[in-house]
Design a protein around this motif. Structure first.
Motif, PDB file in Angstrom:
ATOM      1  N   MET A 183      69.673  -3.188  49.271  1.00 38.77           N
ATOM      2  CA  MET A 183      69.439  -4.603  49.519  1.00 38.77           C
ATOM      3  C   MET A 183      68.372  -4.747  50.607  1.00 38.77           C
ATOM      4  SD  MET A 183      73.424  -5.871  49.562  1.00 38.77           S
ATOM      5  CE  MET A 183      74.001  -4.335  50.315  1.00 38.77           C
ATOM      6  N   SER A 184      67.686  -5.890  50.612  1.00 38.14           N
ATOM      7  CA  SER A 184      66.628  -6.100  51.596  1.00 38.14           C
ATOM      8  C   SER A 184      66.799  -7.448  52.277  1.00 38.14           C
ATOM      9  CB  SER A 184      65.251  -6.037  50.933  1.00 38.14           C
ATOM     10  OG  SER A 184      65.111  -7.045  49.950  1.00 38.14           O
ATOM     11  N   CYS A 185      66.351  -7.495  53.531  1.00 42.56           N
ATOM     12  CA  CYS A 185      66.329  -8.732  54.301  1.00 42.56           C
ATOM     13  C   CYS A 185      64.933  -8.866  54.895  1.00 42.56           C
ATOM     14  CB  CYS A 185      67.379  -8.700  55.411  1.00 42.56           C
ATOM     15  SG  CYS A 185      67.361 -10.170  56.472  1.00 42.56           S
ATOM     16  N   LEU A 186      64.249  -9.965  54.573  1.00 38.25           N
ATOM     17  CA  LEU A 186      62.890 -10.198  55.047  1.00 38.25           C
ATOM     18  C   LEU A 186      62.899 -11.228  56.162  1.00 38.25           C
ATOM     19  CD1 LEU A 186      59.821  -9.679  54.604  1.00 38.25           C
ATOM     20  CD2 LEU A 186      59.840 -11.692  53.117  1.00 38.25           C
ATOM     21  N   ILE A 187      62.291 -10.869  57.283  1.00 41.96           N
ATOM     22  CA  ILE A 187      62.102 -11.809  58.391  1.00 41.96           C
ATOM     23  C   ILE A 187      60.813 -12.577  58.136  1.00 41.96           C
ATOM     24  CG2 ILE A 187      61.682 -12.001  60.862  1.00 41.96           C
ATOM     25  CD1 ILE A 187      63.402  -9.497  61.204  1.00 41.96           C
ATOM     26  N   THR A 188      60.925 -13.892  58.015  1.00 37.55           N
ATOM     27  CA  THR A 188      59.796 -14.693  57.532  1.00 37.55           C
ATOM     28  C   THR A 188      58.994 -15.366  58.633  1.00 37.55           C
ATOM     29  OG1 THR A 188      61.214 -16.651  57.272  1.00 37.55           O
ATOM     30  CG2 THR A 188      60.994 -15.183  55.373  1.00 37.55           C
ATOM     31  N   GLN A 189      59.496 -15.385  59.865  1.00 32.14           N
ATOM     32  CA  GLN A 189      58.788 -16.095  60.928  1.00 32.14           C
ATOM     33  C   GLN A 189      57.534 -15.369  61.380  1.00 32.14           C
ATOM     34  OE1 GLN A 189      60.832 -16.601  64.717  1.00 32.14           O
ATOM     35  NE2 GLN A 189      59.980 -18.640  64.930  1.00 32.14           N
ATOM     36  N   SER A 190      57.544 -14.044  61.233  1.00 32.13           N
ATOM     37  CA  SER A 190      56.422 -13.254  61.709  1.00 32.13           C
ATOM     38  C   SER A 190      55.129 -13.678  61.035  1.00 32.13           C
ATOM     39  CB  SER A 190      56.677 -11.767  61.412  1.00 32.13           C
ATOM     40  OG  SER A 190      55.524 -11.023  61.661  1.00 32.13           O
ATOM     41  N   SER A 191      54.090 -13.811  61.836  1.00 33.54           N
ATOM     42  CA  SER A 191      52.777 -14.152  61.278  1.00 33.54           C
ATOM     43  C   SER A 191      52.174 -12.984  60.517  1.00 33.54           C
ATOM     44  CB  SER A 191      51.826 -14.565  62.403  1.00 33.54           C
ATOM     45  OG  SER A 191      51.650 -13.509  63.326  1.00 33.54           O
ATOM     46  N   TYR A 192      52.840 -11.819  60.565  1.00 40.17           N
ATOM     47  CA  TYR A 192      52.329 -10.631  59.899  1.00 40.17           C
ATOM     48  C   TYR A 192      52.963 -10.457  58.517  1.00 40.17           C
ATOM     49  CZ  TYR A 192      52.191 -10.287  64.922  1.00 40.17           C
ATOM     50  OH  TYR A 192      52.058 -10.597  66.250  1.00 40.17           O
ATOM     51  N   THR A 193      53.835 -11.386  58.111  1.00 40.70           N
ATOM     52  CA  THR A 193      54.534 -11.281  56.839  1.00 40.70           C
ATOM     53  C   THR A 193      53.668 -11.818  55.710  1.00 40.70           C
ATOM     54  OG1 THR A 193      56.689 -11.533  57.909  1.00 40.70           O
ATOM     55  CG2 THR A 193      56.589 -11.991  55.563  1.00 40.70           C
ATOM     56  N   MET A 194      53.621 -11.059  54.618  1.00 36.98           N
ATOM     57  CA  MET A 194      52.933 -11.519  53.421  1.00 36.98           C
ATOM     58  C   MET A 194      53.952 -12.101  52.452  1.00 36.98           C
ATOM     59  SD  MET A 194      50.277  -8.371  52.798  1.00 36.98           S
ATOM     60  CE  MET A 194      51.584  -7.142  52.807  1.00 36.98           C
ATOM     61  N   ASP A 195      53.524 -12.990  51.587  1.00 37.09           N
ATOM     62  CA  ASP A 195      54.418 -13.549  50.585  1.00 37.09           C
ATOM     63  C   ASP A 195      54.854 -12.451  49.624  1.00 37.09           C
ATOM     64  OD1 ASP A 195      52.519 -16.620  50.348  1.00 37.09           O
ATOM     65  OD2 ASP A 195      54.169 -16.075  51.669  1.00 37.09           O
ATOM     66  N   PRO A 196      56.142 -12.185  49.507  1.00 39.71           N
ATOM     67  CA  PRO A 196      56.588 -11.068  48.680  1.00 39.71           C
ATOM     68  C   PRO A 196      56.543 -11.398  47.192  1.00 39.71           C
ATOM     69  CG  PRO A 196      58.479 -12.182  49.631  1.00 39.71           C
ATOM     70  CD  PRO A 196      57.249 -12.840  50.226  1.00 39.71           C
ATOM     71  N   SER A 197      56.052 -10.483  46.415  1.00 35.82           N
ATOM     72  CA  SER A 197      56.101 -10.635  44.967  1.00 35.82           C
ATOM     73  C   SER A 197      57.463 -10.213  44.434  1.00 35.82           C
ATOM     74  CB  SER A 197      55.000  -9.792  44.313  1.00 35.82           C
ATOM     75  OG  SER A 197      55.148  -8.425  44.671  1.00 35.82           O
ATOM     76  N   ILE A 198      58.191  -9.431  45.240  1.00 27.64           N
ATOM     77  CA  ILE A 198      59.562  -9.037  44.897  1.00 27.64           C
ATOM     78  C   ILE A 198      60.484  -9.781  45.852  1.00 27.64           C
ATOM     79  CG2 ILE A 198      61.172  -7.114  44.697  1.00 27.64           C
ATOM     80  CD1 ILE A 198      58.752  -5.264  44.423  1.00 27.64           C
ATOM     81  N   PRO A 199      61.323 -10.665  45.357  1.00 26.53           N
ATOM     82  CA  PRO A 199      62.161 -11.454  46.274  1.00 26.53           C
ATOM     83  C   PRO A 199      63.190 -10.596  46.987  1.00 26.53           C
ATOM     84  CG  PRO A 199      62.801 -11.841  44.002  1.00 26.53           C
ATOM     85  CD  PRO A 199      61.550 -11.023  43.952  1.00 26.53           C
ATOM     86  N   PHE A 202      67.927 -11.276  51.170  1.00 24.86           N
ATOM     87  CA  PHE A 202      68.119 -12.237  52.253  1.00 24.86           C
ATOM     88  C   PHE A 202      66.755 -12.621  52.808  1.00 24.86           C
ATOM     89  CE2 PHE A 202      71.982  -9.640  52.459  1.00 24.86           C
ATOM     90  CZ  PHE A 202      72.991 -10.578  52.620  1.00 24.86           C
ATOM     91  N   CYS A 203      66.631 -13.837  53.266  1.00 27.31           N
ATOM     92  CA  CYS A 203      65.488 -14.254  54.075  1.00 27.31           C
ATOM     93  C   CYS A 203      66.041 -14.907  55.338  1.00 27.31           C
ATOM     94  CB  CYS A 203      64.609 -15.265  53.335  1.00 27.31           C
ATOM     95  SG  CYS A 203      63.465 -14.543  52.161  1.00 27.31           S
ATOM     96  N   ILE A 204      65.539 -14.485  56.484  1.00 27.20           N
ATOM     97  CA  ILE A 204      65.910 -15.125  57.735  1.00 27.20           C
ATOM     98  C   ILE A 204      64.639 -15.419  58.508  1.00 27.20           C
ATOM     99  CG2 ILE A 204      68.233 -14.135  57.906  1.00 27.20           C
ATOM    100  CD1 ILE A 204      67.117 -11.995  59.776  1.00 27.20           C
ATOM    101  N   GLU A 205      64.698 -16.415  59.361  1.00 29.64           N
ATOM    102  CA  GLU A 205      63.507 -16.800  60.104  1.00 29.64           C
ATOM    103  C   GLU A 205      63.173 -15.795  61.188  1.00 29.64           C
ATOM    104  OE1 GLU A 205      61.776 -20.742  62.453  1.00 29.64           O
ATOM    105  OE2 GLU A 205      63.655 -20.850  61.322  1.00 29.64           O
ATOM    106  N   ASN A 206      64.186 -15.287  61.867  1.00 30.26           N
ATOM    107  CA  ASN A 206      63.976 -14.244  62.870  1.00 30.26           C
ATOM    108  C   ASN A 206      65.254 -13.434  63.015  1.00 30.26           C
ATOM    109  OD1 ASN A 206      65.661 -15.429  65.113  1.00 30.26           O
ATOM    110  ND2 ASN A 206      64.140 -17.067  64.929  1.00 30.26           N
ATOM    111  N   ILE A 207      65.179 -12.363  63.768  1.00 36.39           N
ATOM    112  CA  ILE A 207      66.276 -11.399  63.839  1.00 36.39           C
ATOM    113  C   ILE A 207      67.552 -12.003  64.416  1.00 36.39           C
ATOM    114  CG2 ILE A 207      65.688 -10.497  66.134  1.00 36.39           C
ATOM    115  CD1 ILE A 207      66.726  -8.408  63.059  1.00 36.39           C
TER     116      ILE A 207
END
Length: 227
Positions: A183-199, A202-207
């Motif tokens: 399973m994966s959890c993507l932190i989305t707040q980081s300005s270094y995050t790219m839009d994932p083609s694989i969902p 979990f998505c969270i704004e920060n840790i």
């Protein structure tokens, strides 16, 4: 979604605010080798690809003959910066302290061991993890999105990959978790995050939101099992 038996983490930009230090260090080194006024846009065009040193040299048109000297300068400067300026992101140390009482934790990072040791000398990160794997332990040929490092950590934690969660801030973190069957959890707040083609799962704004997201999912899973 399976019950979670262990949680693995990326390091840079996920737990520790080192990415600005990477940018500062590479810009200083590039300037030394004749590349002036490197923009953040250009730096992250390389950084976001999980790049190695040759990728930076090629992108900024620095001759590969300078690789040994560039590497030495980069590593010396970065160890100094990390030992002095590393900071936790969003109270990540408190999140880890909470989670380690409930799950075995692992760290799987593409960073070099000397970098992790420098961060540890300032923040004491190793104390939270039962498994710590750097690129020196995994091998450059197995860097993300190759799942070798995650699978090795799962074995060290004695946790089946489908019951493990990997937390990171880049597309390659989602990709490597998928390749490992985790399973994966993507932190989305980081300005270094790219839009994932694989969902991600979990998505969270920060840790800081991780504990509540994980515990909520586990509670829901238990309720499903009881029905």
């Amino acid at each position: 979604m399976p019950m979670i038996s262990a949680i693995l983490f990326d390091l840079d930009g996920t737990l520790v605010d080192t990415v600005p230090l990477y940018e500062k260090n590479y810009k200083e080194c590039l300037r030394h080798f004749g590349v002036e006024d490197v923009s953040s846009e250009d730096f992250f065009a390389v950084f976001n690809t999980n790049a190695q040193l040759f990728d930076y040299l090629d992108y900024f048109k620095v001759s590969r003959e300078h690789e040994p000297a560039f590497r030495k300068m980069r590593d010396q400067n970065f160890v100094r910066l990390l030992s002095r300026d590393s900071q936790w992101l969003h109270h990540a140390d408190q999140i880890l302290a909470d989670l380690e009482s409930r799950f075995p934790l692992g760290l799987v990072t593409g960073a070099r061991r000397i970098y992790v040791d420098a961060i540890d000398s300032r923040l004491g990160i190793r104390r939270h993890f039962k498994s710590v794997l750097t690129v020196d332990d995994i091998g450059i040929e197995h860097r993300k999105p190759d799942p070798y490092g995650l699978l090795k950590a799962c074995a060290e934690l004695q946790a089946p990959p489908p019951q493990c969660l990997y937390v990171g801030d880049l597309l390659c973190d989602v990709q490597v978790a998928r390749a490992a069957g985790m399973m994966s959890c993507l932190i989305t707040q980081s300005s270094y995050t790219m839009d994932p083609s694989i969902p991600p799962d979990f998505c969270i704004e920060n840790i800081s939101q991780l504990s509540s997201a994980v515990l909520s999912s586990q509670s829901a899973k238990r309720e499903d099992m009881e029905i």
